[in-house]
Design a protein around this motif. Sequence first.
Motif, PDB file in Angstrom:
ATOM      1  N   ASP A  36      20.648 -37.816 -26.832  1.00  0.00           N
ATOM      2  CA  ASP A  36      20.170 -37.439 -25.499  1.00  0.00           C
ATOM      3  C   ASP A  36      19.543 -36.044 -25.454  1.00  0.00           C
ATOM      4  OD1 ASP A  36      20.005 -38.020 -22.630  1.00  0.00           O
ATOM      5  OD2 ASP A  36      21.491 -36.429 -22.400  1.00  0.00           O
ATOM      6  N   PRO A  40      10.616 -32.807 -25.025  1.00  0.00           N
ATOM      7  CA  PRO A  40       9.426 -33.662 -24.866  1.00  0.00           C
ATOM      8  C   PRO A  40       8.264 -33.300 -25.778  1.00  0.00           C
ATOM      9  CG  PRO A  40       9.547 -32.058 -23.085  1.00  0.00           C
ATOM     10  CD  PRO A  40      10.818 -31.908 -23.876  1.00  0.00           C
ATOM     11  N   GLU A 110      19.920 -42.125 -24.340  1.00  0.00           N
ATOM     12  CA  GLU A 110      18.600 -42.105 -23.721  1.00  0.00           C
ATOM     13  C   GLU A 110      17.482 -41.771 -24.691  1.00  0.00           C
ATOM     14  OE1 GLU A 110      17.634 -42.825 -20.563  1.00  0.00           O
ATOM     15  OE2 GLU A 110      19.658 -43.541 -20.190  1.00  0.00           O
ATOM     16  N   LYS A 114      13.467 -40.521 -24.069  1.00  0.00           N
ATOM     17  CA  LYS A 114      13.250 -39.080 -24.114  1.00  0.00           C
ATOM     18  C   LYS A 114      12.520 -38.610 -25.362  1.00  0.00           C
ATOM     19  CE  LYS A 114      16.315 -36.313 -22.373  1.00  0.00           C
ATOM     20  NZ  LYS A 114      17.558 -35.567 -22.065  1.00  0.00           N
TER      21      LYS A 114
END
Length: 228
Positions: A36, A40, A110, A114
């Motif tokens: 997680d 970006p 995630e 991500k």
Amino acid sequence: MPDQPCSGGLAPAAPFTADERVAVYKAIQTRRDVRDQFLPDPLPDDVVARLLEAAHAAPSVGFMQPWSFILVRDAQVKERAWDAFARANDEAAAMFPDAQQERYRSLKLEGIRKAPLSLCVTCDPDRAGPVVLGRTHNPRMDAFSTVCAVQNLWLAARAEGVGVGWVSIFRDADVRDLLGIPERIEIIAWLCLGYVDALYEEPELAVKGWRLRLPLDELVFRDRWGTR
């Protein structure tokens, strides 16, 4: 016509310098499965190329090199992959005892959404033909070889400051359909890759109390199973 041997000779097998050894063991000991914490920022092409070269340098039984790599950057493709994961993750949660289900669902998984890059690693069992040196009595050696490529990439990524997460919770058919992978090709791993600004000092599942690392001396036998 049979393959011709390459012309490369032998090279000295001297041990690494002290600093080089420290770097190798640091990569091994601080590698983490990232779920997680991805940033970006896109991964530069030269970094991705080095990681793939590291994977391609992995050992393989019979030098069959059964791996292939599908780079996935398209947001819509990754979203469909996440949908497939989410369905399988709900199924997985229901498999655990009630006491563990809440803890399982609290783990943030995630990475597909991500991480700027996903990488599907596959294994072609036919790449070296029907009879492969070293695979004659264990047909799974091609898959084991491909996992070596995954580990190579993971350690190289650690040296580059790139986090890697291995997504294993999905139905094979969903990913096969999404990426157009032929039936004869085995899907080995869906990896999420991206820069991270921090890593857990210990494996995340140990930090969060899911499972602790086993003592090494309980896993080492002498000459036969069960003899310590």
